[in-house]
Design a protein around this motif. Structure first.
Motif, short mmCIF file in Angstrom:
data_model
loop_
_atom_site.label_atom_id
_atom_site.label_comp_id
_atom_site.label_asym_id
_atom_site.label_seq_id
_atom_site.Cartn_x
_atom_site.Cartn_y
_atom_site.Cartn_z
N ARG A 12 1.08 0.04 -3.81
CA ARG A 12 1.92 0.63 -4.86
C ARG A 12 3.14 -0.24 -5.16
O ARG A 12 3.44 -0.51 -6.31
N ASP A 13 3.83 -0.69 -4.10
CA ASP A 13 5.06 -1.44 -4.37
C ASP A 13 5.03 -2.86 -3.84
O ASP A 13 6.01 -3.58 -3.97
N GLY A 14 3.95 -3.30 -3.21
CA GLY A 14 3.84 -4.68 -2.76
C GLY A 14 4.58 -5.00 -1.49
O GLY A 14 4.78 -6.17 -1.16
N ARG A 15 5.00 -3.98 -0.74
CA ARG A 15 5.71 -4.23 0.52
C ARG A 15 4.75 -4.75 1.57
O ARG A 15 3.59 -4.37 1.64
N PHE A 16 5.27 -5.62 2.44
CA PHE A 16 4.52 -6.11 3.60
C PHE A 16 4.52 -5.00 4.65
O PHE A 16 5.56 -4.50 5.05
N ASP A 64 -4.83 -10.11 -7.57
CA ASP A 64 -4.05 -11.34 -7.69
C ASP A 64 -2.61 -11.13 -7.22
O ASP A 64 -2.05 -11.99 -6.53
N GLN A 65 -2.01 -10.00 -7.57
CA GLN A 65 -0.64 -9.73 -7.13
C GLN A 65 -0.57 -9.57 -5.61
O GLN A 65 0.36 -10.06 -4.97
N ALA A 66 -1.56 -8.90 -5.03
CA ALA A 66 -1.58 -8.72 -3.58
C ALA A 66 -1.76 -10.06 -2.87
O ALA A 66 -1.12 -10.32 -1.84
N ALA A 94 -10.25 -10.32 0.51
CA ALA A 94 -9.20 -9.40 0.07
C ALA A 94 -9.87 -8.13 -0.44
O ALA A 94 -10.81 -8.21 -1.24
N HIS A 95 -9.43 -6.98 0.07
CA HIS A 95 -9.97 -5.70 -0.40
C HIS A 95 -8.90 -4.62 -0.28
O HIS A 95 -7.96 -4.75 0.49
N VAL A 96 -9.07 -3.57 -1.06
CA VAL A 96 -8.15 -2.44 -1.02
C VAL A 96 -8.87 -1.29 -0.32
O VAL A 96 -10.06 -1.07 -0.53
N ASP A 97 -8.15 -0.59 0.58
CA ASP A 97 -8.78 0.53 1.28
C ASP A 97 -8.53 1.83 0.52
O ASP A 97 -7.91 1.84 -0.55
#
Length: 187
Positions: A92-96, A43-45, A66-69
């Motif tokens: 980790r920090d939500g940076r683009f 949700d945050q991503a 949406a998926h995390v690698d």
């Protein structure tokens, strides 16, 4: 066994001993990874991806995927009625980190009617071949306007087509008359 012991004594006497040059000094070590907060949730991503798309004035309203690698990066695909965005967010920090954006809106591109940017110098057009001057052509006669179509008939049923009328037969052509003899010239 005696041979092995003899080889060890011989090696010690010969001076073939390996000494670690860094044994007494402190080796530089890599810094431990910083203790960070918990990784981003899905949700945050997704919220961060919508924020990045809004900064670019894209109209996106749904999440396609949406998926995390394995490296902890979130890959979020957003779509809207005309626009699309594929965004990579650091987990980790939500940076683009990276993105591909496509806008279907006509106002997103360069203004209409603007001169195209010069891409490369263009060579002049080759000269036209020389030809004899052509005679002027007369102007074409204007064509008459087409007659307006008749209004559609009412919903009355049309009568069936009638059979073709018999054509009168013509008499056969008469044979040609004999030609008169040509006069003889007088001397």
């Amino acid at each position: 066994m005696r041979a092995l012991l003899a080889a060890a004594v011989l090696a010690a006497l010969a001076g073939c001993v390996y000494v670690d040059p860094y044994a007494g000094s402190a080796r530089p070590r890599a810094a431990p990874p910083p203790a960070s907060a918990a990784p981003l949730t899905q949700d945050q991503a997704v919220q961060e991806a919508f924020r990045v798309a809004a900064e670019r004035r894209l109209e996106v309203d749904r999440v396609q995927h949406a998926h995390v690698d394995l490296s902890g990066r979130w890959h979020v695909d957003l779509a809207g009625p005309h626009d699309r965005a594929q965004i990579v967010i650091d987990g980790r920090d939500g940076r683009f980190l990276q993105g591909k954006f496509r806008s279907g809106d006509a106002s997103a591109g360069p203004p209409q009617g603007a001169a195209p940017a010069p891409s490369a110098p263009q060579a002049p057009a080759p000269p036209a071949p020389l030809a004899a001057p052509a005679a002027p052509t007369p102007p074409a006669a204007p064509t008459p306007p087409a007659a307006p179509a008749p209004p559609p008939a009412a919903a009355a049923p049309s009568p069936p087509p009638s059979p073709p009328a018999p054509t009168p037969t013509e008499p056969p052509p008469s044979p040609p008359a004999p030609a008169a003899p040509a006069p003889t010239p007088v001397p």
